[in-house]
Design a protein around this motif. Structure first.
Motif, mmCIF file in Angstrom:
data_model
loop_
_atom_site.group_PDB
_atom_site.id
_atom_site.type_symbol
_atom_site.label_atom_id
_atom_site.label_comp_id
_atom_site.label_asym_id
_atom_site.label_seq_id
_atom_site.Cartn_x
_atom_site.Cartn_y
_atom_site.Cartn_z
ATOM 1 N N LEU A 1 -1.157 44.161 55.522
ATOM 2 C CA LEU A 1 -0.481 45.115 54.513
ATOM 3 C C LEU A 1 0.947 45.151 54.450
ATOM 4 N N GLU A 2 1.601 44.990 55.377
ATOM 5 C CA GLU A 2 2.966 44.928 55.622
ATOM 6 C C GLU A 2 3.515 43.746 54.608
ATOM 7 N N LYS A 3 2.967 42.419 54.980
ATOM 8 C CA LYS A 3 3.221 41.195 54.272
ATOM 9 C C LYS A 3 2.966 41.591 52.920
ATOM 10 N N VAL A 4 2.016 42.135 52.238
ATOM 11 C CA VAL A 4 1.468 42.213 51.075
ATOM 12 C C VAL A 4 2.736 43.275 50.419
ATOM 13 N N GLU A 5 3.331 44.397 51.138
ATOM 14 C CA GLU A 5 4.329 45.077 50.416
ATOM 15 C C GLU A 5 5.585 44.505 50.294
ATOM 16 N N LYS A 6 6.036 43.461 51.329
ATOM 17 C CA LYS A 6 7.075 42.751 51.342
ATOM 18 C C LYS A 6 7.256 41.647 50.086
ATOM 19 N N ASN A 7 5.956 41.427 49.735
ATOM 20 C CA ASN A 7 5.990 40.344 48.439
ATOM 21 C C ASN A 7 4.820 40.393 47.771
ATOM 22 N N LYS A 8 4.869 41.703 46.943
ATOM 23 C CA LYS A 8 3.233 41.769 46.219
ATOM 24 C C LYS A 8 3.126 40.901 45.325
ATOM 25 N N LYS A 9 4.075 40.288 44.614
ATOM 26 C CA LYS A 9 3.880 39.126 43.851
ATOM 27 C C LYS A 9 3.170 37.907 44.261
ATOM 28 N N LYS A 10 3.795 37.352 45.477
ATOM 29 C CA LYS A 10 3.106 36.486 46.374
ATOM 30 C C LYS A 10 1.791 36.646 46.804
ATOM 31 N N ALA A 11 1.577 37.911 47.231
ATOM 32 C CA ALA A 11 0.287 38.378 47.846
ATOM 33 C C ALA A 11 -1.000 38.347 46.557
#
Length: 145
Positions: A117-127
């Motif tokens: 989830l931290e990775k998602v938060e850092k780059n929502k568009k890419k996620a």
């Protein structure tokens, strides 16, 4: 098509389709959990009643969010997959997860929050792009069985 909308407000109109207790749950199950058959949905932990599930799937299909097809290897089994319109809800679902993390977790400390989830938060568009691409690959694989 019969008008199912209470008014001209875009939020209210969206909620007329997605604002019930189950529609987003079904979409979430398809997108994140790979559920695709009626049986898959009925066996989920959310325990949706079969009559409600049937109505929701038909309604989501009617509005072009979900499409129904037959499994190539078993013509008796219907499979439900998200359309591009359904996949466009991915950012909404991501935002709901994040909102729950920051606003619901104190009330439900057992929330099942993804370790990425931290990775998602850092780059929502890419996620969102990654999630959609993986789903499309999954959909191609089940439709070509």
């Amino acid at each position: 098509m019969k008008n199912h909308f209470r008014c001209k407000c875009p939020i209210t109109s969206s909620l007329d389709i997605l604002g019930d207790k189950w529609s987003l749950v079904v979409i979430k199950q398809m997108l994140f959990e790979g559920k695709k058959t009626f049986k898959d949905f009925t066996e989920s932990q959310e325990s949706i009643a079969t009559n409600i599930l049937s109505v929701r799937l038909k309604m989501l299909e009617k509005f072009g969010i979900v499409e129904k097809a037959k499994l190539p290897t078993n013509k008796k089994t219907n499979i439900y997959t998200l359309t591009d319109k359904g996949l466009s809800l991915t950012p909404v679902l991501i935002e709901l997860v994040l909102w729950s993390k920051y606003n619901i977790q104190e009330f439900n400390p057992d929330l099942n929050l993804d370790h990425d989830l931290e990775k998602v938060e850092k780059n929502k568009k890419k996620a969102c792009q990654t999630i959609v691409e993986k789903y499309k690959e999954f959909k191609r694989s089940i439709l070509s069985q």
